[in-house]
Design an enzyme around this catalytic site. Structure first.
Site, PDB file in Angstrom:
ATOM      1  N   LYS A 161      -7.451   2.740   3.836  1.00 49.62           N
ATOM      2  CA  LYS A 161      -7.240   4.181   3.701  1.00 49.62           C
ATOM      3  C   LYS A 161      -8.367   4.850   2.921  1.00 49.62           C
ATOM      4  CE  LYS A 161      -2.250   4.390   4.362  1.00 49.62           C
ATOM      5  NZ  LYS A 161      -0.930   4.742   3.812  1.00 49.62           N
ATOM      6  N   ARG A 202       1.424  -3.823   3.679  1.00 49.93           N
ATOM      7  CA  ARG A 202       1.150  -3.490   5.078  1.00 49.93           C
ATOM      8  C   ARG A 202      -0.360  -3.417   5.258  1.00 49.93           C
ATOM      9  NH1 ARG A 202       0.259   1.079   8.265  1.00 49.93           N
ATOM     10  NH2 ARG A 202       1.301   1.067  10.305  1.00 49.93           N
TER      11      ARG A 202
END
Length: 262
Positions: A209, A244
């Site tokens: 991210k 995740r």
């Protein structure tokens, strides 16, 4: 392993990291098998991008993308399958096709989602998001980010229980990058163990991210693997039960080292 690894499988043309790479069903199944071979404990399948400014897709398009993949994997592997969706129609058909977990960035706030999840009786991950993908990163503001998220979780847990969902089925995800500034994300990572107060499993999703890129000096998505592994390790040290990730093998190596000295 000291935490479970959830492997990301985006069957989309526009996800921020791997959009288009596994849009073909055969490619998606091959990628899922690769993630399993590398050590994924859960495969999280999504047919709609939730990156900042992502455009929504219809439930019919989402079903066409994910259901064939879920059905094939359910027939060929015992690894649990998670459906990454907010749509009740997709939840229903995904679970009927073999998924055993719902991973919802909207925390069952879409009309009908609570009732559907209650009827299905599978595990549900409730994620915190301020706003929606189209606008969530415009100017996120909190009074106190940790306490605000905890207040949100308390409300969603109560709503789930009222709808007949067992508290033992719930997993919490504070939603790194979903309506948060860089500073908010750092605070959540530093104080991740604050969310253990609910007594529920916690999921952390930071893989590749923007926050990882910012930590590395505005690094491109393709060069955030090592930073993502470091983030996963810190999250587990601070209480995450599931991470995740896109890079399963590298994350597993990092967690094995952490587990050897913990």
């Amino acid at each position: 392993m000291i935490a479970k690894i959830m492997g990301v499988l985006n069957v989309t043309p526009d996800s921020f990291s791997d959009g288009g790479q596994h849009f073909d069903i055969a490619d998606a199944i091959q990628k899922a098998q690769c993630l399993i071979d590398q050590g994924a404990d859960i495969i999280d399948i999504g047919g709609e991008s939730t990156r900042p400014d992502a455009k929504p897709v219809s439930f019919k398009d989402e079903l066409v993308r994910v259901i064939p993949v879920i059905k094939t994997l359910a027939e060929t592997t015992d690894v649990p399958i998670s459906i990454d969706t907010s749509k009740p129609e997709v939840m229903l058909q995904a679970v009927e096709s073999g998924a055993s977990m719902i991973n919802d960035v909207c925390a069952l706030r879409v009309n009908g989602a609570l009732e559907t999840a209650s009827e299905l009786g599978v595990d549900v991950c409730l994620m915190h998001m301020q706003g929606v993908p189209k606008n969530m990163q415009l100017s996120p503001v909190y009074d106190e980010v940790i306490e605000d998220i905890k207040h949100f979780f308390a409300g969603r847990i109560e709503a789930c229980i009222s709808a007949g969902i067992s508290e033992s089925k719930l997993i919490l995800d504070p939603g790194f990058g979903f309506g948060k500034t860089y500073e908010h994300n750092l605070e959540i990572l530093r104080c991740f163990d604050e969310f253990k107060s609910f007594g529920l499993p916690l999921l952390a999703g930071m893989s590749r991210k923007t926050m990882i890129g910012q930590m590395l000096g505005d690094r491109d998505v393709s060069t955030r693997v090592t930073g993502s592994v470091a983030g996963a390790i810190i999250a587990v040290q601070n209480g995450a039960d599931i991470v995740r990730v896109h890079d399963v093998e590298e994350t597993k190596d990092g967690l094995m080292v952490l587990g050897s000295v913990s």
